[in-house]
Design an enzyme around this catalytic site. Structure first.
Site, PDB file in Angstrom:
ATOM      1  N   ARG A 103      11.775  15.084  15.325  1.00  0.00           N
ATOM      2  CA  ARG A 103      10.765  16.100  15.004  1.00  0.00           C
ATOM      3  C   ARG A 103      11.108  17.396  15.747  1.00  0.00           C
ATOM      4  NH1 ARG A 103       5.679  16.737  12.913  1.00  0.00           N
ATOM      5  NH2 ARG A 103       3.949  17.410  14.210  1.00  0.00           N
ATOM      6  N   THR A 378       4.919  17.176   2.924  1.00  0.00           N
ATOM      7  CA  THR A 378       5.785  16.300   3.707  1.00  0.00           C
ATOM      8  C   THR A 378       6.323  15.326   2.691  1.00  0.00           C
ATOM      9  OG1 THR A 378       4.366  16.559   5.631  1.00  0.00           O
ATOM     10  CG2 THR A 378       5.690  14.588   5.603  1.00  0.00           C
ATOM     11  N   ASN A 398       6.252  20.676   7.365  1.00  0.00           N
ATOM     12  CA  ASN A 398       4.816  20.811   7.580  1.00  0.00           C
ATOM     13  C   ASN A 398       4.162  21.360   6.317  1.00  0.00           C
ATOM     14  OD1 ASN A 398       2.385  20.503   8.825  1.00  0.00           O
ATOM     15  ND2 ASN A 398       2.386  22.567   9.671  1.00  0.00           N
ATOM     16  N   GLU A 417       6.086  23.880  11.758  1.00  0.00           N
ATOM     17  CA  GLU A 417       5.542  22.728  12.492  1.00  0.00           C
ATOM     18  C   GLU A 417       4.733  23.135  13.721  1.00  0.00           C
ATOM     19  OE1 GLU A 417       5.187  19.302  11.109  1.00  0.00           O
ATOM     20  OE2 GLU A 417       7.174  20.042  10.625  1.00  0.00           O
ATOM     21  N   ASP A 420       1.102  22.331  14.097  1.00  0.00           N
ATOM     22  CA  ASP A 420       0.572  21.012  14.457  1.00  0.00           C
ATOM     23  C   ASP A 420       0.110  20.958  15.920  1.00  0.00           C
ATOM     24  OD1 ASP A 420       0.703  19.860  11.995  1.00  0.00           O
ATOM     25  OD2 ASP A 420       2.498  18.681  12.360  1.00  0.00           O
ATOM     26  N   GLY A 470       0.695  13.735   3.661  1.00  0.00           N
ATOM     27  CA  GLY A 470      -0.746  13.910   3.513  1.00  0.00           C
ATOM     28  C   GLY A 470      -1.446  14.471   4.736  1.00  0.00           C
ATOM     29  N   GLY A 471      -0.685  15.102   5.651  1.00  0.00           N
ATOM     30  CA  GLY A 471      -1.322  15.696   6.827  1.00  0.00           C
ATOM     31  C   GLY A 471      -2.080  14.639   7.610  1.00  0.00           C
TER      32      GLY A 471
HETATM   33  O1  DON Z   1       3.496  15.788  11.276  1.00  0.00           O
HETATM   34  C1  DON Z   1       2.449  15.854  10.661  1.00  0.00           C
HETATM   35  O2  DON Z   1       1.538  15.066  10.817  1.00  0.00           O
HETATM   36  C2  DON Z   1       2.273  16.965   9.643  1.00  0.00           C
HETATM   37  N1  DON Z   1       3.131  18.049   9.938  1.00  0.00           N
HETATM   38  C3  DON Z   1       2.510  16.392   8.287  1.00  0.00           C
HETATM   39  C4  DON Z   1       2.233  17.375   7.207  1.00  0.00           C
HETATM   40  C5  DON Z   1       2.041  16.744   5.889  1.00  0.00           C
HETATM   41  O3  DON Z   1       1.989  15.568   5.732  1.00  0.00           O
HETATM   42  C6  DON Z   1       1.831  17.620   4.767  1.00  0.00           C
HETATM   43  N2  DON Z   1       1.896  16.840   3.546  1.00  0.00           N
HETATM   44  N3  DON Z   1       1.240  16.662   2.649  1.00  0.00           N
END
Ligand code: DON
Length: 581
Positions: A103, A378, A398, A417, A420, A470-471
């Site tokens: 990451r 993502t 992200n 990113e 986050d 999915g965040g």
């Molecule tokens: O690392 C994470 O949790 C976020 N950056 C993920 C972002 C994400 O899943 C966006 N997708 N739909």
């Protein structure tokens, strides 16, 4: 009134018992894809083909995962990347499990208050758009580390398909073209990004047209010939640093020179006899999935029934408690002491269960303050090979197309990113969530993630490979796919396609996909005090990618199964595919 409610609930339970203790609630899904030797499930069919070809050519699941990762960077630029980062969970045929953290890290010049103005307020979009939002990318180092430690194929073989797609172009399908259209305005703002993803007249590409990425092809060829130095210590890094310095970013040459991958022990827990292996901090994913599963283990979910008010209540309350812990307690393990063993403790789960009122909605305001945040694009892919090596990868820029910037000459979309991290404790981000001090910004620190590439085994053998974008919903999407298979008896396709619920402590409401719950169920839950998303939230229901081993569902496995591997790509990913051989 309370008595009446109790009566209504137990009647409902009785109904669920009589009707169908294991009946799949979501039958209208495409059949899972069957294969004997290997299975690849990704969000873009061309990348799936690449993975299958690598497996057929004698590569193992890690080789295929590396080749798919590079291919998605070309054919799925909304999330596939070499300008972002991610996680790889690996379970080898001998049962050894491991986890690669590639990451992004905060630049050396990052500061805790870098997204605040002079008055201490968060500057809108500063952590989302442009170079200040960019974390030091990890994907190239991640893929190379995976290949060197666990792969079998030469680098050039794994990069060749991606180089070919970038150089010769690939034909866009409707779903591919739609992703460009939805981000066209943003991409138009960056000259180098617009040059690649928009036509010279500024219009977006349509289905049937070809997308060529010659500059990205050149960068990939450099990596293919010379390895990671060709990215981190050569022209691509130099171009990114130069563009960053010119456009308000803080990236420096040293950030790239000092980037390294961490190999970590994955998080492990046991749910009803199944061994779950998933992402450890700097992801919250594995820990929080396990915490929720530990709480839910105390309820007979399969008898309570998929989508019943009692099941939804139990799930929501478990999610509520687990997301408070996620948001307040977790962060990069090199910087904070994560209370992982407490959160994974079955005794702790029991304490949570004891606090859950069986008849009344919990109240998030009564739990500790501080929440989470995350964003929109993502991708996850799942792979298993002929020997039984399994790999789950979730990686990301992200947001969709990341920070929306490409350093001139590189063709590389850069991540956002940094969003986050906690820009300011207590202040909600784009998605209405807030986080705490454990996830504050610091140089070289990794922002807390929800990404949850997960591998499940039973009796020492691989059973399921699963994950999703999915965040902040990644956690509940992955969790629900697991429950759908283990508790509700769905086949792998039904499990990834079934409509979903989500609760993340704050805002205190149940998010629902359309048609998830019947009006009766919603009424029952509303009478208990629950409120529901009014549809105003972002549509972040990620696209899960799953593999089941030994049968298409638990019942099928019980009968001896049919084929060896069953794969399913969530239909929410329009151009995705599960394929095997
Ligand atoms: O690392 C994470 O949790 C976020 N950056 C993920 C972002 C994400 O899943 C966006 N997708 N739909």
């Amino acid at each position: 009134m309370a008595r009446l409610r109790i009566k209504a609930i137990s009647l409902f339970t009785a109904f669920a018992f009589v009707v169908s203790p294991l009946a799949p609630a979501f039958a209208a899904s495409p059949a899972p894809v069957e294969a004997e030797h290997g299975m690849v499930v990704t969000a873009q069919h061309l990348a799936t083909d690449v993975g299958v070809e690598i497996l057929k050519g004698g590569g193992n699941a890690v080789d295929a995962a590396v080749a798919v990762g590079y291919a998605l960077a070309v054919v799925y630029p909304t999330a596939g990347n070499i300008g972002g980062g991610g996680f790889m969970t690996i379970r080898l045929k001998d049962g050894k499990t491991t986890f690669l953290d590639f990451r992004e890290r905060a630049p050396l010049a990052a500061t805790k208050t870098m997204y605040l103005d002079a008055k201490g307020d968060v500057v809108p979009s500063a952590s989302l758009d442009g170079y200040l939002a960019v974390g030091v990318p990890g994907s190239v180092m991640g893929f190379e580390t995976a290949r060197e430690r666990y792969g079998t194929k030469p680098r050039a073989e794994l990069l060749a398909p991606a180089i070919r797609f970038a150089k010769d172009g690939f034909t866009l399908e409707q779903g591919d073209a739609a992703t460009f259209a939805s981000s066209a305005k943003r991409l138009a703002k960056d000259e180098a990004a617009a040059k690649i993803f928009l036509k010279p007249d500024g219009k977006t590409y349509s289905a049937g047209e070809k997308l060529l990425q010659p500059e990205l092809a050149a960068v990939l060829s450099g990596i293919s010939e010379k390895g990671t130095d060709a990215f981190y210590k050569a022209a691509p890094a130099e171009a990114i640093v130069k563009a960053s310095q010119a456009k308000g970013g803080v990236l420096a040459k040293e950030d790239f020179e000092q980037y390294s991958v961490r190999e970590l022990k994955p998080v492990e827990c046991n749910y009803r006899g199944y061994d779950i292996v998933s992402s450890p901090p700097p992801s919250s994913g594995g820990v929080i999935i396990c915490e929720i599963l530990n709480v839910l283990e105390g309820y007979p979910l399969s008898y309570m029934g998929y989508g019943s008010s009692e099941t939804v209540r139990a799930m929501v309350e478990a999610m509520r408690y687990a997301y408070v812990d996620r948001n307040a307690a977790l962060g990069d393990p090199d910087f904070v002491d994560n209370p992982v063993s407490k959160l994974l403790d079955k005794g702790y789960a029991k304490e949570i269960r004891e606090k859950i009122d069986p008849y009344k909605a919990g109240k998030s305001v009564n739990l500790k303050p501080l929440g989470a945040k995350e964003s929109v694009e993502t991708t996850h892919y799942s792979i298993i090979d002929d020997e039984g090596n399994a790999v789950a990868v979730t990686y990301t820029l992200n947001g969709s197309f990341g920070a929306g910037v490409v350093a001139p000459g590189t063709g590389i979309l850069l991540n956002n990113e940094m969003d986050d991290f906690t820009s300011k404790p207590g202040v909600p981000n784009l998605y209405g969530l807030v986080q705490g001090e454990a996830n504050a910004i610091a140089p070289k620190k990794t922002p807390l993630s929800s990404m949850s590439p997960t591998i499940i085994s039973r009796d020492g053998k691989p059973f399921m490979v699963i994950g999703s974008p999915g965040g902040s919903r990644i956690i509940t999407i992955t969790l629900e796919a697991i429950l759908n298979v283990i508790d509700f008896g769905m086949d792998i396709s039904q499990a990834v396609n079934a409509p979903r619920i989500h609760h993340q402590w704050q805002p205190d409401r149940i998010y629902l996909e359309p048609y998830t719950l019947s009006p009766d169920t919603i009424k029952t839950l509303a009478a208990m005090g629950y409120s529901f998303d009014d549809g105003s939230g972002p549509p972040q229901w990620g696209q899960a990618a799953g593999i089941l081993v030994g049968g298409k569902s638990l019942a099928d496995i019980g009968k001896g199964g049919g084929a060896r591997y069953y794969g399913a790509m969530d239909s929410r990913a329009t151009e995705g595919a599960a394929k095997g051989y």
